[in-house]
Scaffold this motif. Structure first.
Motif, mmCIF file in Angstrom:
data_model
loop_
_atom_site.group_PDB
_atom_site.id
_atom_site.type_symbol
_atom_site.label_atom_id
_atom_site.label_comp_id
_atom_site.label_asym_id
_atom_site.label_seq_id
_atom_site.Cartn_x
_atom_site.Cartn_y
_atom_site.Cartn_z
ATOM 1 N N ASP A 75 -0.876 -11.065 -3.893
ATOM 2 C CA ASP A 75 -0.981 -9.952 -3.504
ATOM 3 C C ASP A 75 0.126 -9.234 -3.425
ATOM 4 O O ASP A 75 0.971 -9.966 -2.654
ATOM 5 N N ALA A 76 0.744 -7.997 -4.077
ATOM 6 C CA ALA A 76 1.800 -7.160 -4.439
ATOM 7 C C ALA A 76 2.351 -6.690 -3.053
ATOM 8 O O ALA A 76 3.400 -6.948 -2.620
ATOM 9 N N ARG A 77 1.144 -6.458 -1.941
ATOM 10 C CA ARG A 77 2.244 -5.551 -0.932
ATOM 11 C C ARG A 77 2.865 -7.234 -0.163
ATOM 12 O O ARG A 77 3.278 -6.584 0.882
ATOM 13 N N PHE A 78 2.521 -8.488 -0.299
ATOM 14 C CA PHE A 78 2.674 -9.363 0.712
ATOM 15 C C PHE A 78 2.854 -10.648 -0.573
ATOM 16 O O PHE A 78 3.071 -11.498 0.176
ATOM 17 N N ASN A 79 3.364 -10.335 -1.595
ATOM 18 C CA ASN A 79 3.884 -11.859 -2.802
ATOM 19 C C ASN A 79 5.558 -12.252 -2.562
ATOM 20 O O ASN A 79 5.960 -12.881 -3.131
ATOM 21 N N THR A 80 6.065 -11.909 -1.156
ATOM 22 C CA THR A 80 7.481 -11.814 -1.078
ATOM 23 C C THR A 80 7.405 -12.400 0.989
ATOM 24 O O THR A 80 6.627 -11.908 1.377
ATOM 25 N N TRP A 81 8.273 -13.406 1.309
ATOM 26 C CA TRP A 81 8.214 -12.943 2.637
ATOM 27 C C TRP A 81 8.529 -11.446 3.020
ATOM 28 O O TRP A 81 8.016 -11.277 3.923
ATOM 29 N N GLN A 82 9.791 -11.165 2.429
ATOM 30 C CA GLN A 82 10.320 -9.638 3.164
ATOM 31 C C GLN A 82 8.876 -9.140 2.955
ATOM 32 O O GLN A 82 8.692 -8.258 3.527
ATOM 33 N N ARG A 83 8.074 -8.696 1.936
ATOM 34 C CA ARG A 83 7.104 -7.666 1.776
ATOM 35 C C ARG A 83 6.074 -8.271 3.029
ATOM 36 O O ARG A 83 5.063 -7.612 3.647
ATOM 37 N N TRP A 84 6.051 -9.477 3.267
ATOM 38 C CA TRP A 84 4.657 -10.247 4.837
ATOM 39 C C TRP A 84 5.169 -9.735 5.322
ATOM 40 O O TRP A 84 3.978 -9.135 6.379
ATOM 41 N N GLU A 85 6.502 -9.832 5.732
ATOM 42 C CA GLU A 85 6.999 -9.495 7.585
ATOM 43 C C GLU A 85 6.699 -7.822 7.025
ATOM 44 O O GLU A 85 6.823 -7.180 8.328
ATOM 45 N N LEU A 86 6.974 -7.222 6.441
ATOM 46 C CA LEU A 86 7.361 -5.617 6.282
ATOM 47 C C LEU A 86 5.923 -4.829 6.814
ATOM 48 O O LEU A 86 5.728 -4.209 7.239
ATOM 49 N N TYR A 87 5.362 -5.557 5.825
ATOM 50 C CA TYR A 87 3.424 -5.473 5.558
ATOM 51 C C TYR A 87 2.943 -5.620 7.116
ATOM 52 O O TYR A 87 1.969 -4.365 7.550
ATOM 53 N N PHE A 88 2.723 -6.565 7.900
ATOM 54 C CA PHE A 88 2.723 -6.891 8.862
ATOM 55 C C PHE A 88 2.697 -6.793 9.933
ATOM 56 O O PHE A 88 2.527 -6.444 11.166
ATOM 57 N N THR A 89 4.181 -6.125 9.665
ATOM 58 C CA THR A 89 5.001 -5.199 10.975
ATOM 59 C C THR A 89 4.309 -4.450 10.670
ATOM 60 O O THR A 89 3.852 -3.762 12.085
ATOM 61 N N ALA A 90 4.440 -3.256 10.033
ATOM 62 C CA ALA A 90 3.960 -1.715 10.076
ATOM 63 C C ALA A 90 2.367 -1.987 10.462
ATOM 64 O O ALA A 90 1.817 -0.897 11.216
ATOM 65 N N ARG A 91 1.648 -2.618 9.871
ATOM 66 C CA ARG A 91 0.192 -3.054 10.312
ATOM 67 C C ARG A 91 -0.159 -3.301 12.038
ATOM 68 O O ARG A 91 -0.570 -2.529 12.544
ATOM 69 N N CYS A 92 0.775 -3.665 12.516
ATOM 70 C CA CYS A 92 0.312 -3.967 13.542
ATOM 71 C C CYS A 92 1.358 -2.770 14.972
ATOM 72 O O CYS A 92 0.366 -2.183 15.731
ATOM 73 N N GLU A 93 2.587 -2.406 14.268
ATOM 74 C CA GLU A 93 2.379 -1.363 14.887
ATOM 75 C C GLU A 93 1.929 -0.517 15.077
ATOM 76 O O GLU A 93 1.749 0.846 15.785
ATOM 77 N N ARG A 94 1.453 0.121 13.958
ATOM 78 C CA ARG A 94 0.635 0.947 13.523
ATOM 79 C C ARG A 94 -0.732 1.227 14.654
ATOM 80 O O ARG A 94 -1.214 2.376 15.296
ATOM 81 N N LEU A 95 -1.403 -0.051 15.256
ATOM 82 C CA LEU A 95 -2.247 -0.031 16.714
ATOM 83 C C LEU A 95 -1.749 0.621 17.205
ATOM 84 O O LEU A 95 -2.763 1.449 18.383
#
Length: 149
Positions: A75-95
């Protein structure tokens, strides 16, 4: 001697009987009101102690972690470690925004393995190892939980 029977006025006695009946019914009604009020107060205390929104926030945080551990590495949203980190950090902070009424304040820490660069594609096995422990060789860190103060 003749006995005369004088008619008695029983109107006062009948009135007294009705007053006793009305008083008994009023007493039962007052008792019922007190009992219902106690039940309502107990229920309100129980509901106040367990916030459904706070529970939902905790479940949502657990869901973010689970999704981070099972992310599709293609998945292009998290196909590198940096994207994975940014995507899920944002998802968590959105809570924090979604559950602001619960005063939720989260720790959002998503870090790739220490031996992988930011532009490296994650491996499914590596993602599955993600947990709250510090990242290590081949093991990422995934934290999304209520801050403890």
């Amino acid at each position: 001697m003749t006995h005369r029977t004088t008619p008695r006025n029983e109107a006062g006695l009948t009135t007294l009987e009705w007053l006793l009946i009305v008083a008994a019914v009023a007493g039962l009604a007052a008792l019922a009101v007190v009992l219902v009020q106690n039940v309502v107060d107990d229920t309100a205390e129980q509901l106040g102690g367990a916030s459904a929104r706070a529970t939902a926030a905790n479940v949502a945080a657990d869901t973010v972690i689970r999704e981070a551990r099972t992310a599709d590495v293609n998945d292009a949203r998290f196909n590198t470690w940096q994207r994975w980190e940014l995507y899920f950090t944002a998802r968590c902070e959105r809570l924090e925004i979604l559950y602001s009424d619960t005063n939720l304040d989260v720790d959002a820490i998503f870090e790739g393995p220490t031996d992988k660069g930011d532009d490296i594609q994650p491996l499914t096995g590596e993602l599955n190892k993600a947990n709250e422990a510090a990242p290590g060789s081949g093991k990422p860190q995934a934290v999304c939980r209520r801050k403890t103060t």
